[in-house]
Motif scaffolding. Structure first.
Motif, short mmCIF file in Angstrom:
data_model
loop_
_atom_site.label_atom_id
_atom_site.label_comp_id
_atom_site.label_asym_id
_atom_site.label_seq_id
_atom_site.Cartn_x
_atom_site.Cartn_y
_atom_site.Cartn_z
N ASP A 15 -5.01 146.89 6.96
CA ASP A 15 -5.82 146.38 6.04
C ASP A 15 -4.54 145.04 4.98
O ASP A 15 -3.42 144.90 5.65
N PHE A 16 -4.72 143.99 4.53
CA PHE A 16 -4.13 142.88 4.11
C PHE A 16 -4.41 142.37 2.43
O PHE A 16 -5.77 142.24 2.90
N ILE A 17 -3.68 141.61 2.37
CA ILE A 17 -4.03 140.36 1.19
C ILE A 17 -3.75 139.89 1.62
O ILE A 17 -1.86 139.51 1.81
N LEU A 18 -4.51 138.26 1.40
CA LEU A 18 -3.50 137.17 2.02
C LEU A 18 -4.63 135.88 0.31
O LEU A 18 -5.02 135.98 0.29
N TYR A 19 -3.58 134.92 0.25
CA TYR A 19 -3.29 134.51 -0.74
C TYR A 19 -2.95 132.61 -1.46
O TYR A 19 -1.85 133.06 -0.87
N SER A 20 -3.39 131.91 -2.21
CA SER A 20 -2.51 131.07 -2.63
C SER A 20 -2.06 131.21 -4.12
O SER A 20 -2.84 131.45 -4.74
N VAL A 21 -0.73 130.09 -4.12
CA VAL A 21 -0.81 130.57 -6.14
C VAL A 21 -1.98 129.83 -6.73
O VAL A 21 -1.49 130.20 -7.71
N GLY A 22 -2.68 129.40 -5.91
CA GLY A 22 -3.78 128.95 -6.94
C GLY A 22 -3.72 127.58 -7.76
O GLY A 22 -2.10 126.53 -7.52
#
Length: 489
Positions: free
Chosen positions: A449-456
């Motif tokens: 599993d993972f979490i992938l994100y942009s700072v927004g």
């Protein structure tokens, strides 16, 4: 004798007053024309096209046009009996409309089964939903054939763009929901090929919706694609996509350019605004006189009111000032603030414009005289559009990476420690964060599993927390499981 002197003096005063008014109009018209000429020259020097004739593509033969296919053509002009209007999900009386998989959760097929059929049985939910949707088989098949045409040019009123009818907008959204639910049900029974077929049709429908590059078409495309990607994500939650299917989805994603269509949409919006401001003052005034007041829901057409007289009598130069301000604002802050070539968005430029517009609105005299149309017609909600576009472009980049991660997991039965391990086998290069130009943040959670994100939009790392209420706050996240999403209201 006195009466003659009084009449003479009154005539002199009246003549002077008329001369002053004429001089005022001439001076304002000259200043406005000069300001518009300056802005137009600067924009033309940058290669900008400012009229609809320059921007809209030439007509295509009907046999090549999606919009001219019988199933779409019968929507116009605003035909309430068009067959495509029936293509939608309609819950039974007293039943609530469940949500589709657009909020980082699995779609609840049992809830949809109950809403559409009145039955609640988890074992037969997918089959019951597909049986319900089978009533639309002939329509969706005709739709598939129509969408095979290479172009989509929807009717557009070039004389008065704001009067353009868009009945296909609701149809596109409703059809996407039908296809997304079908894809979810097909996935549940193990028919991922059919699910992918539905997803591809959603994407094609989306591309057709925004083909005229109008702002409303662009917004509809964002929502339509998001519906499709939400359902695609449910298949990823369950690991139901094959390597070949994931590679095909990646190819589809690479063909999407929301930042570019955003820019083109605002160019069309600007040209429409320019066309509107060139209409006779009476036609401009009618736009406002037809708006219902609070005590009467019927349009107030042909009513002589103060706003109507004000718009009829305002100098042409004020409209030129208005056009110059609107064109310059869109260029500086809503076209220049986006860099499609380098996949960048600059929120600080948008925030600067928000302050500028807010300050402008506080000066009611300045707004009423020189920025009335631009303040009302084109500026109010622009920051929301660019935020939504940026969020969607981020979603596409994340989806591309997630496809690569899933393909890597299928081969190695684990996830990589860094995204760079996906290059070049699964990605030509790792997409960066469009907000700050830095790598998207990737956090592995265990082996699978993972979490992938942009700072927004706030340009700040909030630790992968999603703000559901305020899109300009929090991070823009894609996680491998619904329970890995951390949200605040």
């Amino acid at each position: 004798m006195k009466s003659k002197k009084w009449l003479f003096r009154s005539g002199i005063v009246l003549l002077a007053f008329i001369v002053l008014i004429a001089l005022f109009y001439a001076e304002e018209d000259w200043r406005g024309a000069r300001e518009w000429a300056r802005v137009e020259k600067e924009l033309r020097a940058k290669g900008e096209r400012l009229t609809l004739d320059e921007l809209l593509p030439p007509p295509v033969p009907d046999e090549q046009n999606v919009a001219a296919a019988p199933i779409f053509k019968e929507l116009f002009p605003d035909n309430k009996d068009a067959r495509l209007l029936k293509l939608k999900l309609t819950p039974l009386p007293g039943k609530k409309m469940p949500s589709l998989a657009t909020d980082n959760r699995d779609v609840d097929l049992t809830a949809w089964q109950e809403a559409l059929t009145g039955v609640r049985n988890e074992k037969t939910a997918a089959q019951d939903i597909l049986k319900y949707l089978s009533q639309y088989d002939s329509l969706t098949e005709e739709l598939r054939v129509a969408l095979d045409r290479p172009y989509a040019q929807w009717p557009f009123n070039k004389k008065d763009p704001y009067a353009t009818q868009v009945p296909h907008v609701g149809v596109v959204l409703n059809t996407a929901k039908v296809l997304a639910l079908s894809a979810g049900a097909e996935q549940k029974i193990g028919n991922s090929d059919k699910a992918l077929h539905d997803l591809k049709l959603i994407f094609r429908l989306c591309d057709s919706a925004c083909s005229n590059r109008t702002l409303i078409g662009h917004l509809v495309a964002l929502v339509t694609d998001s519906i499709g990607l939400g359902m695609f994500q449910t298949g990823l939650f369950e690991h139901s996509w094959s390597d070949t299917q994931l590679a095909e989805v990646q190819t589809l994603l690479h063909n999407k350019t929301p930042l570019l269509t955003y820019q083109e949409s605002f160019r069309i919006e600007r040209a429409s605004f320019n066309q509107y401001t060139r209409l006779p003052s009476e036609e401009q005034a009618n736009l406002f006189s037809s708006i219902p007041d609070e005590s009467n829901t019927k349009p107030q057409t042909n009513v002589i009111s103060f706003p109507y007289l004000f718009l009829r009598l305002r100098p042409q130069g004020w409209t030129d000032f208005d056009r110059a301000f609107g064109n310059e604002t869109i260029q500086k802050y809503y076209i220049a603030a986006i860099d499609p070539k380098n996949h960048r968005v600059f929120p600080s430029m948008i925030r600067a414009e928000n302050h500028l517009v807010a300050d402008s609105r506080r000066n009611l005299l300045l707004t009423a005289c020189y920025r009335l149309y631009s303040t009302i017609l084109i500026l109010p909600a622009l920051d929301g559009i660019v935020i939504r576009t940026s969020q969607y472009q981020t979603l596409l980049s994340e989806a591309d990476i997630v496809c690569a991660l899933e393909r890597y997991r299928l081969k190695y039965h684990t996830l990589p420690d860094s995204l760079q391990a996906l290059v070049p086998a699964y990605l030509d290069s790792v997409p960066h964060d469009i907000i700050n130009g830095q790598p998207l943040i990737y956090k592995r959670v265990g082996e699978q599993d993972f979490i992938l994100y942009s700072v927004g939009w706030n340009e700040k790392d909030d630790g992968g927390v999603v703000n559901k209420k305020h899109k300009d706050q929090g991070d823009w996240v894609w996680a491998s499981k619904p329970e890995l999403y951390h949200t605040v209201e």
